[in-house]
Scaffold this motif. Structure first.
Motif, PDB file in Angstrom:
ATOM      1  N   PHE A 129      81.167  69.982  53.259  1.00  0.00           N
ATOM      2  CA  PHE A 129      81.520  69.267  52.029  1.00  0.00           C
ATOM      3  C   PHE A 129      80.305  68.772  51.248  1.00  0.00           C
ATOM      4  N   GLY A 130      79.116  69.209  51.659  1.00  0.00           N
ATOM      5  CA  GLY A 130      77.912  68.854  50.921  1.00  0.00           C
ATOM      6  C   GLY A 130      77.536  67.389  51.032  1.00  0.00           C
ATOM      7  N   ALA A 131      77.896  66.756  52.128  1.00  0.00           N
ATOM      8  CA  ALA A 131      77.603  65.341  52.339  1.00  0.00           C
ATOM      9  C   ALA A 131      76.315  65.178  53.141  1.00  0.00           C
ATOM     10  N   THR A 132      75.656  64.049  52.945  1.00  0.00           N
ATOM     11  CA  THR A 132      74.465  63.696  53.711  1.00  0.00           C
ATOM     12  C   THR A 132      74.885  62.851  54.906  1.00  0.00           C
ATOM     13  N   LEU A 133      74.542  63.302  56.108  1.00  0.00           N
ATOM     14  CA  LEU A 133      74.912  62.585  57.322  1.00  0.00           C
ATOM     15  C   LEU A 133      73.779  61.649  57.725  1.00  0.00           C
ATOM     16  N   VAL A 134      74.113  60.353  57.888  1.00  0.00           N
ATOM     17  CA  VAL A 134      73.139  59.336  58.273  1.00  0.00           C
ATOM     18  C   VAL A 134      73.610  58.702  59.571  1.00  0.00           C
ATOM     19  N   GLU A 135      72.778  58.749  60.604  1.00  0.00           N
ATOM     20  CA  GLU A 135      73.149  58.214  61.911  1.00  0.00           C
ATOM     21  C   GLU A 135      72.537  56.832  62.123  1.00  0.00           C
ATOM     22  N   HIS A 136      73.274  55.987  62.811  1.00  0.00           N
ATOM     23  CA  HIS A 136      72.751  54.673  63.202  1.00  0.00           C
ATOM     24  C   HIS A 136      73.320  54.332  64.569  1.00  0.00           C
ATOM     25  N   GLY A 137      72.799  53.338  65.180  1.00  0.00           N
ATOM     26  CA  GLY A 137      73.300  52.952  66.503  1.00  0.00           C
ATOM     27  C   GLY A 137      72.621  51.669  66.970  1.00  0.00           C
ATOM     28  N   PRO A 138      73.169  51.082  68.035  1.00  0.00           N
ATOM     29  CA  PRO A 138      74.381  51.519  68.737  1.00  0.00           C
ATOM     30  C   PRO A 138      75.635  51.098  67.991  1.00  0.00           C
ATOM     31  N   ASN A 139      76.793  51.490  68.513  1.00  0.00           N
ATOM     32  CA  ASN A 139      78.067  51.090  67.923  1.00  0.00           C
ATOM     33  C   ASN A 139      78.307  49.605  68.212  1.00  0.00           C
ATOM     34  N   ARG A 140      78.408  48.803  67.138  1.00  0.00           N
ATOM     35  CA  ARG A 140      78.594  47.354  67.303  1.00  0.00           C
ATOM     36  C   ARG A 140      79.844  46.851  66.597  1.00  0.00           C
ATOM     37  N   GLY A 141      80.757  47.741  66.242  1.00  0.00           N
ATOM     38  CA  GLY A 141      81.990  47.305  65.612  1.00  0.00           C
ATOM     39  C   GLY A 141      82.037  47.606  64.130  1.00  0.00           C
ATOM     40  N   ILE A 142      83.195  47.274  63.524  1.00  0.00           N
ATOM     41  CA  ILE A 142      83.470  47.683  62.160  1.00  0.00           C
ATOM     42  C   ILE A 142      82.546  47.009  61.140  1.00  0.00           C
ATOM     43  N   GLY A 143      82.243  45.728  61.326  1.00  0.00           N
ATOM     44  CA  GLY A 143      81.369  45.048  60.376  1.00  0.00           C
ATOM     45  C   GLY A 143      79.985  45.665  60.343  1.00  0.00           C
ATOM     46  N   HIS A 144      79.445  45.967  61.508  1.00  0.00           N
ATOM     47  CA  HIS A 144      78.135  46.613  61.579  1.00  0.00           C
ATOM     48  C   HIS A 144      78.201  48.000  60.942  1.00  0.00           C
ATOM     49  N   ASP A 145      79.278  48.733  61.193  1.00  0.00           N
ATOM     50  CA  ASP A 145      79.433  50.060  60.595  1.00  0.00           C
ATOM     51  C   ASP A 145      79.428  49.978  59.072  1.00  0.00           C
ATOM     52  N   TRP A 146      80.145  49.014  58.526  1.00  0.00           N
ATOM     53  CA  TRP A 146      80.206  48.890  57.065  1.00  0.00           C
ATOM     54  C   TRP A 146      78.861  48.484  56.479  1.00  0.00           C
ATOM     55  N   ASN A 147      78.179  47.566  57.127  1.00  0.00           N
ATOM     56  CA  ASN A 147      76.857  47.162  56.638  1.00  0.00           C
ATOM     57  C   ASN A 147      75.869  48.326  56.687  1.00  0.00           C
ATOM     58  N   GLN A 148      75.925  49.094  57.752  1.00  0.00           N
ATOM     59  CA  GLN A 148      75.045  50.253  57.856  1.00  0.00           C
ATOM     60  C   GLN A 148      75.404  51.313  56.814  1.00  0.00           C
ATOM     61  N   ALA A 149      76.690  51.448  56.522  1.00  0.00           N
ATOM     62  CA  ALA A 149      77.120  52.417  55.516  1.00  0.00           C
ATOM     63  C   ALA A 149      76.592  52.037  54.133  1.00  0.00           C
ATOM     64  N   ILE A 150      76.696  50.774  53.773  1.00  0.00           N
ATOM     65  CA  ILE A 150      76.157  50.324  52.487  1.00  0.00           C
ATOM     66  C   ILE A 150      74.667  50.614  52.404  1.00  0.00           C
ATOM     67  N   ALA A 151      73.961  50.336  53.481  1.00  0.00           N
ATOM     68  CA  ALA A 151      72.511  50.574  53.491  1.00  0.00           C
ATOM     69  C   ALA A 151      72.173  52.058  53.403  1.00  0.00           C
ATOM     70  N   ALA A 152      73.087  52.922  53.842  1.00  0.00           N
ATOM     71  CA  ALA A 152      72.810  54.361  53.901  1.00  0.00           C
ATOM     72  C   ALA A 152      72.920  55.046  52.550  1.00  0.00           C
ATOM     73  N   ALA A 153      73.565  54.414  51.590  1.00  0.00           N
ATOM     74  CA  ALA A 153      73.835  55.053  50.297  1.00  0.00           C
ATOM     75  C   ALA A 153      72.923  54.466  49.225  1.00  0.00           C
ATOM     76  N   PRO A 154      71.843  55.131  48.882  1.00  0.00           N
ATOM     77  CA  PRO A 154      70.842  54.584  47.960  1.00  0.00           C
ATOM     78  C   PRO A 154      71.256  54.731  46.500  1.00  0.00           C
ATOM     79  N   ALA A 155      72.279  53.985  46.102  1.00  0.00           N
ATOM     80  CA  ALA A 155      72.782  54.047  44.738  1.00  0.00           C
ATOM     81  C   ALA A 155      72.984  52.634  44.210  1.00  0.00           C
TER      82      ALA A 155
END
Length: 264
Positions: free
Chosen positions: A54-80
């Motif tokens: 789908f032409g997406a950029t995959l950004v990995e982070h870790g470790p898995n610390r729950g939904i809040g950490h996932d969302w914060n990492q997702a915001i940081a991953a998108a440079p817009a």
């Protein structure tokens, strides 16, 4: 990092959601295309293949610390400048980005843009349910026909009787959203985040048009939270932020009734 990027979708992906492909396809089909990022703490060959297809950029982070950490990492991953947290189970109608960015262009001081949304239960799309009607009523009594809320009191009125801002339908100004989500909450981390954004400068803007479909299914984080009793505790804490304790308890009980018969 991409420079000068106006808007991006970022999908916080966990595991192998059977709905992820449909989500990514809906993001790629936007009438106003935006780059797609996938942020994950559970990388796999399968997920890399979806990103490539789908032409997406995959950004990995870790470790898995729950939904809040996932969302914060997702915001940081998108440079817009503006970021939509696209939930992996949901569908975004082709005009979502176009309508959202039109509202951004009309309100340059906005920090949050929300759209109307429907539900997806199996293959059935629903534009009206009692819960959707209640949330639209809460939005109407706050916006009063306007497209934006600027005063703190008006923004809090939007959130005083429940979380009327649908998280998957929200686009955030990234600089205000970095680290926004509390990582100790399991269900109401979005409601908490909107309350804190409401305390600061900037407007909340609204697109009244239905622009996305939120999938209702038994395996969602919200459904898990309701079953575990987490939501009831967190809802009460949110209401106590806004109301005296006796009123907060009544509102929390009424709110609980709403998701005993259907997910809010």
């Amino acid at each position: 990092m991409t420079q000068g990027l106006r808007h991006a979708f970022v999908v916080p992906a966990y595991g192998q959601s059977p709905y992820l492909r449909d989500c990514l396809a809906s993001l790629r089909a936007q009438t106003r295309p935006s780059p797609i990022f996938i942020s994950t703490s559970t990388p796999s060959r399968w997920l890399a293949d979806q990103a490539a297809e789908f032409g997406a950029t995959l950004v990995e982070h870790g470790p898995n610390r729950g939904i809040g950490h996932d969302w914060n990492q997702a915001i940081a991953a998108a440079p817009a400048e503006w970021v939509t947290l696209a939930h992996q189970d949901d569908l975004y109608l082709p005009h979502f980005a176009e309508e959202t960015l039109r509202r951004v262009d009309g309100h340059p001081d906005a920090v949050l843009v929300m759209t109307d949304y429907g539900e997806l239960a199996g293959a059935a799309a629903r534009s009206w349910t009692p819960m959707l009607a209640i949330k639209r009523l809460l939005a109407e009594q706050a916006f009063l026909g306007r497209a934006m809320l600027g005063r703190r009191r008006a923004k809090w009125r939007l959130l005083a009787f429940g979380c009327a801002i649908p998280c998957p339908a929200v686009t955030l100004r990234r600089e205000r959203a970095l680290g926004l989500f509390r990582e100790d909450l399991k269900v109401d981390l979005d409601w908490d985040a909107w309350l804190r954004l409401a305390d600061g400068p900037g407007t909340f803007a609204r697109v009244r048009r239905l622009c996305m479909l939120h999938r209702i299914h038994a395996g969602s984080e919200t459904s898990d939270g309701v079953r575990a009793g987490v939501r009831a505790r967190e809802d009460l804490a949110m209401f106590q932020r806004v109301w005296p304790a006796p009123i907060a308890r009544v509102l929390a009980r009424l709110y609980a009734v709403s998701y005993e018969v259907g997910e809010p």
